[in-house]
Design a protein around this motif. Structure first.
Motif, mmCIF file in Angstrom:
data_model
loop_
_atom_site.group_PDB
_atom_site.id
_atom_site.type_symbol
_atom_site.label_atom_id
_atom_site.label_comp_id
_atom_site.label_asym_id
_atom_site.label_seq_id
_atom_site.Cartn_x
_atom_site.Cartn_y
_atom_site.Cartn_z
ATOM 1 N N THR A 198 0.835 -1.203 0.000
ATOM 2 C CA THR A 198 0.000 0.000 0.000
ATOM 3 C C THR A 198 0.869 1.251 0.000
ATOM 4 O OG1 THR A 198 -1.804 -1.120 1.163
ATOM 5 C CG2 THR A 198 -1.748 1.278 1.302
ATOM 6 N N PHE A 199 1.927 1.217 0.796
ATOM 7 C CA PHE A 199 2.845 2.353 0.844
ATOM 8 C C PHE A 199 3.496 2.594 -0.521
ATOM 9 C CE2 PHE A 199 7.224 3.887 1.483
ATOM 10 C CZ PHE A 199 6.949 5.132 2.007
ATOM 11 N N PHE A 200 3.927 1.534 -1.176
ATOM 12 C CA PHE A 200 4.536 1.675 -2.500
ATOM 13 C C PHE A 200 3.546 2.282 -3.493
ATOM 14 C CE2 PHE A 200 7.934 -1.010 -0.980
ATOM 15 C CZ PHE A 200 9.009 -0.722 -1.797
ATOM 16 N N VAL A 201 2.320 1.767 -3.496
ATOM 17 C CA VAL A 201 1.311 2.270 -4.438
ATOM 18 C C VAL A 201 1.031 3.741 -4.183
ATOM 19 C CG1 VAL A 201 -1.118 2.088 -5.130
ATOM 20 C CG2 VAL A 201 0.250 0.014 -4.834
ATOM 21 N N SER A 202 0.911 4.129 -2.912
ATOM 22 C CA SER A 202 0.600 5.507 -2.573
ATOM 23 C C SER A 202 1.768 6.440 -2.873
ATOM 24 C CB SER A 202 0.229 5.599 -1.088
ATOM 25 O OG SER A 202 0.035 6.935 -0.690
ATOM 26 N N PHE A 203 2.965 6.075 -2.416
ATOM 27 C CA PHE A 203 4.119 6.959 -2.568
ATOM 28 C C PHE A 203 4.533 7.096 -4.032
ATOM 29 C CE2 PHE A 203 8.461 8.349 -2.618
ATOM 30 C CZ PHE A 203 8.588 9.182 -1.524
ATOM 31 N N LEU A 204 4.757 5.961 -4.698
ATOM 32 C CA LEU A 204 5.204 6.023 -6.089
ATOM 33 C C LEU A 204 4.119 6.588 -6.999
ATOM 34 C CD1 LEU A 204 7.221 2.681 -6.431
ATOM 35 C CD2 LEU A 204 8.103 4.999 -6.119
ATOM 36 N N GLY A 205 2.852 6.400 -6.606
ATOM 37 C CA GLY A 205 1.764 6.976 -7.383
ATOM 38 C C GLY A 205 1.858 8.492 -7.444
ATOM 39 N N ASN A 206 2.335 9.110 -6.362
ATOM 40 C CA ASN A 206 2.521 10.560 -6.344
ATOM 41 C C ASN A 206 3.646 11.013 -7.275
ATOM 42 O OD1 ASN A 206 0.489 11.256 -4.514
ATOM 43 N ND2 ASN A 206 1.787 10.782 -2.763
ATOM 44 N N LEU A 207 4.471 10.071 -7.714
ATOM 45 C CA LEU A 207 5.580 10.393 -8.617
ATOM 46 C C LEU A 207 5.275 9.972 -10.051
ATOM 47 C CD1 LEU A 207 8.581 9.332 -6.334
ATOM 48 C CD2 LEU A 207 7.655 11.613 -6.697
ATOM 49 N N GLY A 208 4.016 9.659 -10.318
ATOM 50 C CA GLY A 208 3.609 9.332 -11.677
ATOM 51 C C GLY A 208 3.777 7.884 -12.066
ATOM 52 N N VAL A 209 4.098 7.012 -11.110
ATOM 53 C CA VAL A 209 4.240 5.579 -11.397
ATOM 54 C C VAL A 209 2.860 4.923 -11.323
ATOM 55 C CG1 VAL A 209 5.302 3.407 -10.641
ATOM 56 C CG2 VAL A 209 6.581 5.563 -10.469
ATOM 57 N N SER A 210 2.555 4.075 -12.285
ATOM 58 C CA SER A 210 1.252 3.399 -12.288
ATOM 59 C C SER A 210 1.106 2.522 -11.050
ATOM 60 C CB SER A 210 1.097 2.542 -13.536
ATOM 61 O OG SER A 210 1.907 1.380 -13.464
ATOM 62 N N ALA A 211 -0.126 2.325 -10.618
ATOM 63 C CA ALA A 211 -0.387 1.505 -9.433
ATOM 64 C C ALA A 211 0.116 0.078 -9.634
ATOM 65 C CB ALA A 211 -1.881 1.499 -9.116
ATOM 66 N N ASN A 212 -0.004 -0.437 -10.863
ATOM 67 C CA ASN A 212 0.447 -1.806 -11.140
ATOM 68 C C ASN A 212 1.960 -1.939 -10.945
ATOM 69 O OD1 ASN A 212 -2.207 -2.580 -11.959
ATOM 70 N ND2 ASN A 212 -1.828 -1.653 -13.957
ATOM 71 N N ALA A 213 2.717 -0.994 -11.513
ATOM 72 C CA ALA A 213 4.169 -1.046 -11.392
ATOM 73 C C ALA A 213 4.616 -0.763 -9.957
ATOM 74 C CB ALA A 213 4.809 -0.049 -12.348
ATOM 75 N N ALA A 214 3.913 0.132 -9.270
ATOM 76 C CA ALA A 214 4.256 0.454 -7.886
ATOM 77 C C ALA A 214 4.036 -0.757 -6.982
ATOM 78 C CB ALA A 214 3.423 1.637 -7.402
ATOM 79 N N PHE A 215 2.883 -1.430 -7.163
ATOM 80 C CA PHE A 215 2.627 -2.633 -6.381
ATOM 81 C C PHE A 215 3.675 -3.703 -6.690
ATOM 82 C CE2 PHE A 215 0.950 -6.920 -6.011
ATOM 83 C CZ PHE A 215 0.481 -6.933 -4.717
ATOM 84 N N ALA A 216 3.998 -3.855 -7.974
ATOM 85 C CA ALA A 216 4.992 -4.861 -8.368
ATOM 86 C C ALA A 216 6.345 -4.573 -7.714
ATOM 87 C CB ALA A 216 5.129 -4.890 -9.891
ATOM 88 N N THR A 217 6.705 -3.296 -7.605
ATOM 89 C CA THR A 217 7.956 -2.925 -6.941
ATOM 90 C C THR A 217 7.946 -3.360 -5.479
ATOM 91 O OG1 THR A 217 8.212 -1.000 -8.390
ATOM 92 C CG2 THR A 217 9.500 -1.014 -6.363
ATOM 93 N N GLY A 218 6.847 -3.045 -4.789
ATOM 94 C CA GLY A 218 6.739 -3.419 -3.382
ATOM 95 C C GLY A 218 6.739 -4.924 -3.190
ATOM 96 N N PHE A 219 6.011 -5.633 -4.060
ATOM 97 C CA PHE A 219 5.945 -7.094 -3.927
ATOM 98 C C PHE A 219 7.304 -7.713 -4.223
ATOM 99 C CE2 PHE A 219 5.028 -11.408 -5.379
ATOM 100 C CZ PHE A 219 4.246 -11.863 -4.325
ATOM 101 N N LEU A 220 8.014 -7.185 -5.216
ATOM 102 C CA LEU A 220 9.325 -7.731 -5.545
ATOM 103 C C LEU A 220 10.312 -7.466 -4.416
ATOM 104 C CD1 LEU A 220 10.494 -9.285 -7.946
ATOM 105 C CD2 LEU A 220 11.500 -7.146 -8.742
ATOM 106 N N PHE A 221 10.200 -6.300 -3.762
ATOM 107 C CA PHE A 221 11.076 -6.038 -2.625
ATOM 108 C C PHE A 221 10.750 -6.988 -1.475
ATOM 109 C CE2 PHE A 221 12.469 -3.468 1.110
ATOM 110 C CZ PHE A 221 13.814 -3.468 0.817
ATOM 111 N N PHE A 222 9.495 -7.362 -1.343
ATOM 112 C CA PHE A 222 9.109 -8.393 -0.363
ATOM 113 C C PHE A 222 9.796 -9.721 -0.685
ATOM 114 C CE2 PHE A 222 5.951 -11.907 0.278
ATOM 115 C CZ PHE A 222 6.148 -12.061 1.640
ATOM 116 N N ILE A 223 9.848 -10.080 -1.973
ATOM 117 C CA ILE A 223 10.522 -11.316 -2.379
ATOM 118 C C ILE A 223 12.019 -11.217 -2.078
ATOM 119 C CG2 ILE A 223 11.047 -12.847 -4.318
ATOM 120 C CD1 ILE A 223 8.133 -12.892 -3.411
ATOM 121 N N VAL A 224 12.595 -10.025 -2.268
ATOM 122 C CA VAL A 224 14.005 -9.819 -1.933
ATOM 123 C C VAL A 224 14.245 -10.116 -0.459
ATOM 124 C CG1 VAL A 224 15.801 -8.049 -1.643
ATOM 125 C CG2 VAL A 224 14.477 -8.153 -3.768
ATOM 126 N N ASN A 225 13.341 -9.650 0.403
ATOM 127 C CA ASN A 225 13.480 -9.905 1.834
ATOM 128 C C ASN A 225 13.244 -11.368 2.182
ATOM 129 O OD1 ASN A 225 13.889 -7.317 3.608
ATOM 130 N ND2 ASN A 225 12.582 -6.687 1.913
#
Length: 326
Positions: free
Chosen positions: A270-297
């Motif tokens: 949710t944080f990724f979608v909200s924050f990156l969304g303010n920078l013009g990143v689509s919700a899909n790509a923002a969520f994917a970034t957050g989920f991929l960082f979860f996989i990294v962890n």
């Protein structure tokens, strides 16, 4: 039982609200497509950064323990870190991993529970201070450049709160003020452990060079770790420079400490979608970034899982290195 019920209820409510927000914002099919076609090289780079950063953090912890007369091998402390990361995947927030480290190390060094807990909590405090130093830098970088709304002021508030906490922990003049909290702590039956930990942290006050060195190392490690988030974004096609991630990263590390979550599930995305969304990143790509960082962890937790399984199967003895003082 009542506390567990409150925590469970809080977890369900927070996770449910965040999940609802996510599904409202994203196209599941499109998001899956982005994740399936993620660039593995960037993902591997993010994992490498997170894994390799464990060694300097373990060395940092070794220095703090040595200052209190507790000696241990760097290899075992690295092992303890990895096992703690594994525990942190199922225990509430990153603090759960700290509890694992305190428990295991206290068993290894009987009679030193207070100094060990103090070293781990001081690590966490210095990590928070380093994170918020990055936040202050990010705050300066973002003003007039990035429109991220109230996030900037939240970051600024945390910076001020950290300075206040540092004064409370290390100032001798404020000890009488803190003493007024003793009746409340005694009522909650936590006065003894809180006192032991406070005294342990406060005892580092006289070792200024150590504190400065540990803080500088922590700041360097945190700075590099932010790049792991940037690489996760690059892996799914988010073409931002590292700069906005130095605004975002410190806040993310704080978000992961929210007590009513299991490993930041849904809250992080949710944080990724909200924050990156303010920078013009689509919700899909923002969520994917957050989920991929979860996989990294999750990948960071795999060595600890392997160690735990190996030691369980082998039945490795846990011989204490110290005996309690008599």
């Amino acid at each position: 039982m009542k506390r567990r019920l409150i925590r469970l209820t809080g977890t369900l409510v927070v996770t449910g609200l965040c999940a609802a927000y996510i599904f409202w914002k994203i196209d599941v099919g499109r998001t899956v497509h982005i994740l399936v076609h993620a660039d593995f090289a960037y993902f591997a780079g993010a994992v490498a950064i997170m894994v390799l950063s464990v060694w300097p953090m373990a060395w940092r912890w070794q220095r703090l323990l040595a200052a209190k007369g507790i000696g241990d091998r760097l290899s075992w402390l690295v092992r303890a870190y990895f096992v703690a990361y594994t525990g942190g995947q199922v225990l509430p927030t990153a603090v759960g991993g700290d509890a694992v480290r305190i428990f295991e190390t206290s068993r290894r060094h009987p009679g030193y529970g207070g100094p060990i807990a103090a070293s781990v909590l001081l690590e966490r405090a210095l990590g928070g201070a380093a994170t918020l130093t990055l936040a202050a830098v990010g705050f300066a970088l973002a003003i007039g450049r990035y429109d991220v709304g109230p996030y900037l002021w939240v970051e600024g508030a945390f910076v001020v709160a950290t300075l206040v906490l540092a004064v409370l922990l290390f100032s001798r003049r404020l000890r009488p003020l803190l003493a007024r909290t003793v009746p409340a702590l005694r009522f909650l039956r936590v006065d003894r452990p809180v006192r032991a930990v406070y005294e342990g942290i406060h005892s580092y006050r006289g070792d200024v060079p150590l504190l400065i060195g540990v803080f500088a190392l922590t700041l360097a490690v945190q700075s590099v770790r932010v790049l792991a988030i940037w690489l996760a974004g690059k892996a799914v096609g988010v073409n931002l420079s590292p700069r906005p991630y130095y605004v975002m990263g410190p806040l993310l590390f704080l978000v992961l400490l929210v007590p009513f979550t299991v490993n930041g599930l849904a809250v992080r995305e949710t944080f990724f979608v909200s924050f990156l969304g303010n920078l013009g990143v689509s919700a899909n790509a923002a969520f994917a970034t957050g989920f991929l960082f979860f996989i990294v962890n999750l990948a960071l937790a795999l060595p600890g899982l392997a160690i735990f399984l190996w030691e369980s199967l082998r039945g490795a003895p846990r011989t204490p290195l110290h005996q309690p003082d008599v």
